[in-house]
Each structure stands twice: as structure tokens, then as C-alpha cells.
Enzyme design. Sequence first.
Site, PDB file in Angstrom:
ATOM      1  N   LYS A 100       0.845  -1.186   0.000  1.00 31.90           N
ATOM      2  CA  LYS A 100       0.000   0.000   0.000  1.00 31.90           C
ATOM      3  C   LYS A 100       0.887   1.245   0.000  1.00 31.90           C
ATOM      4  CE  LYS A 100      -4.208  -1.853   0.634  1.00 31.90           C
ATOM      5  NZ  LYS A 100      -5.394  -1.572  -0.190  1.00 31.90           N
ATOM      6  N   ASP A 125      -0.226  -1.030  -4.692  1.00 31.15           N
ATOM      7  CA  ASP A 125      -1.593  -0.515  -4.621  1.00 31.15           C
ATOM      8  C   ASP A 125      -1.605   0.898  -4.056  1.00 31.15           C
ATOM      9  OD1 ASP A 125      -4.285  -0.085  -4.454  1.00 31.15           O
ATOM     10  OD2 ASP A 125      -4.664  -1.583  -2.901  1.00 31.15           O
ATOM     11  N   GLU A 151      -2.137  -1.556  -8.934  1.00 28.94           N
ATOM     12  CA  GLU A 151      -3.579  -1.661  -8.737  1.00 28.94           C
ATOM     13  C   GLU A 151      -4.177  -0.286  -8.464  1.00 28.94           C
ATOM     14  OE1 GLU A 151      -6.702  -3.790  -5.618  1.00 28.94           O
ATOM     15  OE2 GLU A 151      -4.572  -4.309  -5.566  1.00 28.94           O
ATOM     16  N   ASP A 174      -9.516  -1.627  -9.644  1.00 31.71           N
ATOM     17  CA  ASP A 174     -10.197  -2.056  -8.428  1.00 31.71           C
ATOM     18  C   ASP A 174     -11.444  -1.207  -8.238  1.00 31.71           C
ATOM     19  OD1 ASP A 174     -11.051  -2.941  -5.979  1.00 31.71           O
ATOM     20  OD2 ASP A 174      -9.288  -2.300  -4.860  1.00 31.71           O
ATOM     21  N   LYS A 196     -14.067  -8.305  -6.384  1.00 29.91           N
ATOM     22  CA  LYS A 196     -14.355  -8.384  -4.954  1.00 29.91           C
ATOM     23  C   LYS A 196     -15.846  -8.604  -4.788  1.00 29.91           C
ATOM     24  CE  LYS A 196     -10.673  -5.293  -3.275  1.00 29.91           C
ATOM     25  NZ  LYS A 196     -10.390  -3.965  -2.642  1.00 29.91           N
TER      26      LYS A 196
END
Length: 285
Positions: A100, A125, A151, A174, A196
Site C-alpha cells: 500500500k 496498490d 492496482e 479495483d 471483490k
Amino acid sequence: MPYARYGETLESVTKQVEGIRDAFGKGLTRTELQQSLPAGAARNAVDCALWDLESKLGEAPTTLCGLKPVATALTIGIDTPDAMGRQAKRLANAPVVKVKLDAGDVEACLRAIRHAAPNPDLIVDPNESWDIKLLQSLQPLLEELRVAFVEQPLPSSEDARLAELVRRVPVCADESCHTSDDLDRLSGLYDIVNIKLDKTGGLTEAFRLLQAAREKKFGIMVGCMISSSLSIVPALQIAMQADYIDLDGPVWLKNDRTGGVSVKDGWMMPPEPGFWGTAEAVPLL
């Protein structure tokens, strides 16, 4: 998992579920559910519960398994380069590490992580925190450090800017990809989509998105919110057919559901038989 990014709260999701209670008493089916609730956490909870029920009754139209270990990404949270390097060292033997990041100290953080963990596949990400100029300038570094893909680097409102990108590593959608209806506008901009279940609104639409994405030549990632094993095991049905798996949601919980999945060195072990769905695999229809 109610997601504030989309205006969801525990209260709003509970209200949505309670709102269809009478319809279930009249025989609401999983197919009808898709029109009764919008894609989101509430529909996901109900849809997956219905898959579980249908499976246990021997009526599910597809395999409900997840009975073998799979490699899942383990996450390194945003911190200083030194701290992120220390986190990476602890994950050096994992098969996949997800990082992250925001827009600060990107190079220093990534170099510290890759130095500490030279072997894992690396997913970056930024969670919509970069702009196109930064993303373009980082392409040589991302390639040098063998980043598998980035991402959702840009805000979803700026998807069109990705047409300007001369990419050296793939880009995954995403927040920009919720359901199969999103794929046409993402074609040519993204290389991979992150499925997801809390975005698709359950396993029913997740299967549709998986099939449609494959037909359109997207790579497949399956991800999750922070959640218990009861949310993760349905997602394993998509993971069996995905290129990348990021299902470490239960790792962040103090207490998970009894009999659920476990994670060791980046490998997710299956739940106990009967935890969700069936232990018996049948062909996809």
C-alpha cells in the site's frame, strides 16, 4: 464489509437486508435478488448465504469448493521506508506481497521493500492516490523492481487518463470495476480487473464478471475487504480461476470464524469441511 467509499454503513446495509425479509418469505430466489438489491455488501451477504444453502441442499449450479491451498498476497501498510522494509523482511518467504502506497516516498519505500524481500511477486496498490504524471515517471522503477502490476493508481474518475500511459507493467482496476457492466469502458485502459464480492454484490455476479472479463482478455485478480472467513471462502470459488489472489482479510482480525481459513507464509489453507458450501466438487455448468 460495508465500505464507506461507496456510502455504506453497518446501519444502511442492515436496513437493506431487513428490507427484503418479506420477499424471502414469499420465495425470493437468488436470481430475483440481483434486481432486489444493488451491488454491494448487503447483496453479497445474502447472495453468498443462498449459495451456501443451495449447495447444502444439493441444488447449487456450480462447484463450491476451495479445498486446496492457494497463494494469497500479504499486505504491507503505508509507513516510512525503513518500517516498510522491516515489514517486508518478515514476509520475505511469502509468494506474493502487496504494498500500500500513497504519493510520498514511493521510490524509497519500494526499494526498501524489494531489498528486504527480493523473491515475492510484488503488487503495488496506491489506492487512487497517484496522478498520471507520477505513474508515468515511475514506469522504469516499477519495471526494474519487477512489480507484477499496479492496482488502481489513479482515481476512478480519471480512468480515461490511462490512455496516455506508456506502460511497462500492467495496470489493474479495483475501484473502477464493480460488475460486468463496467468492462466495456475499461477495455484498453486496464489490463487486469480485481473481483471483490462486496463490489459485485455476491458470487452470482462475480461469476458473470469472471466470465465476461476472460472473454475480453482481462487478467483476473480476486480481492477482499477486511472480513471473516465466511466472506473469504465464497471468494475462493473465483480464486480457483484467478491469476492473482489477495484474500488476507481474516489475517487482520483478532477473532475469525471457527473452522475458517488459515494463512501460513502466504499460503491460505482451506476451511474445515462443511464450513461453507460443500466439500464435493461438481462441474461448472
